[in-house]
Design an enzyme around this catalytic site. Sequence first.
Site, PDB file in Angstrom:
ATOM      1  N   ASN A  54      34.484 -21.941  15.372  1.00 23.60           N
ATOM      2  CA  ASN A  54      35.019 -20.798  14.674  1.00 23.60           C
ATOM      3  C   ASN A  54      34.161 -20.531  13.560  1.00 23.60           C
ATOM      4  O   ASN A  54      34.514 -20.107  12.357  1.00 23.60           O
ATOM      5  CB  ASN A  54      36.297 -21.017  14.047  1.00 23.60           C
ATOM      6  CG  ASN A  54      37.429 -21.140  15.152  1.00 23.60           C
ATOM      7  OD1 ASN A  54      37.301 -20.047  16.083  1.00 23.60           O
ATOM      8  ND2 ASN A  54      38.272 -21.986  15.169  1.00 23.60           N
ATOM      9  N   ARG A  55      32.785 -20.955  13.494  1.00 24.79           N
ATOM     10  CA  ARG A  55      31.746 -20.844  12.455  1.00 24.79           C
ATOM     11  C   ARG A  55      32.109 -21.542  11.342  1.00 24.79           C
ATOM     12  O   ARG A  55      31.677 -21.402  10.125  1.00 24.79           O
ATOM     13  CB  ARG A  55      31.580 -19.257  12.115  1.00 24.79           C
ATOM     14  CG  ARG A  55      30.918 -18.495  13.095  1.00 24.79           C
ATOM     15  CD  ARG A  55      29.892 -19.298  13.756  1.00 24.79           C
ATOM     16  NE  ARG A  55      29.107 -18.675  14.905  1.00 24.79           N
ATOM     17  CZ  ARG A  55      28.771 -19.097  16.062  1.00 24.79           C
ATOM     18  NH1 ARG A  55      29.302 -20.165  16.420  1.00 24.79           N
ATOM     19  NH2 ARG A  55      27.837 -18.278  16.802  1.00 24.79           N
TER      20      ARG A  55
END
Length: 214
Positions: A192-193
């Site tokens: 999710n970065r």
Amino acid sequence: MQKDLGNYRKIYAKSELEEKSISDNPIELFQKWFYETEASDGIDEPNAMTVSTIGLDGFPKSRVVLLKKYTHEGFIFYTNYDSEKGKAIEENPNVCVSFFWPNMERQIIIKGKAEKVAANLSDGYFESRPDGSKLGAIVSNQSSVIPSRSVLEEKLKNLEKEYESKEIHRPNNWGGYIVKPISVEFWQGRPNRLHDRIRYTLVGIDWKIERLAP
Ligand SMILES: Cc1cc2nc3c(=O)[nH]c(=O)nc-3n(C[C@H](O)[C@H](O)[C@H](O)COP(=O)(O)O)c2cc1C
């Protein structure tokens, strides 16, 4: 001609970087990551690193060189002192060195000051190189404009004859730089970065450790 790469997307989930499991010293963490990359067998040249300098024209320039040694003092590579990077470092020793090990989903960014290593260290490394590489270093006025490839090949042929039974000494304009770090940032890809970024900054003789937002 164009190509949209907006759909290139990868999920990073191989590892994590937690404050509780890192050492106080970035060289030790560098060593851990370097060993893990070597052992992973997924990178041809784990010691390939990008060195960025501020050029005489005011622009940053990056190029790949090979890390040949690291110690608690810093990171050593060899090059031509009269090359574009050599002239840039002469004027401004502030450099950035980075490693990207995609199979490990890891990046390391080192800011530091480059200085020439002692001549005897450069001699020792030059001595360890095969004759072809030694002559190559003599033949090439690295970064200068040349009229053709054949000029280089001709020069090499002549040198091979000249040095047939002679010892090949290191040219004065070829040698090592050591990059002494002032900050070292470790980047570990996460889902999710929400990547992990841990930065060590030299404060006096100690390293301050901070987490950066991804
Ligand atoms: C994988 C790889 C390794 C390289 N290793 C070195 C090196 O150790 N030393 C070096 O001077 N150039 C090395 N080069 C060439 C440099 O990228 C660059 O072309 C050269 O140093 C001239 O750079 P400059 O004109 O910006 O000074 C390497 C290139 C690649 C792609």
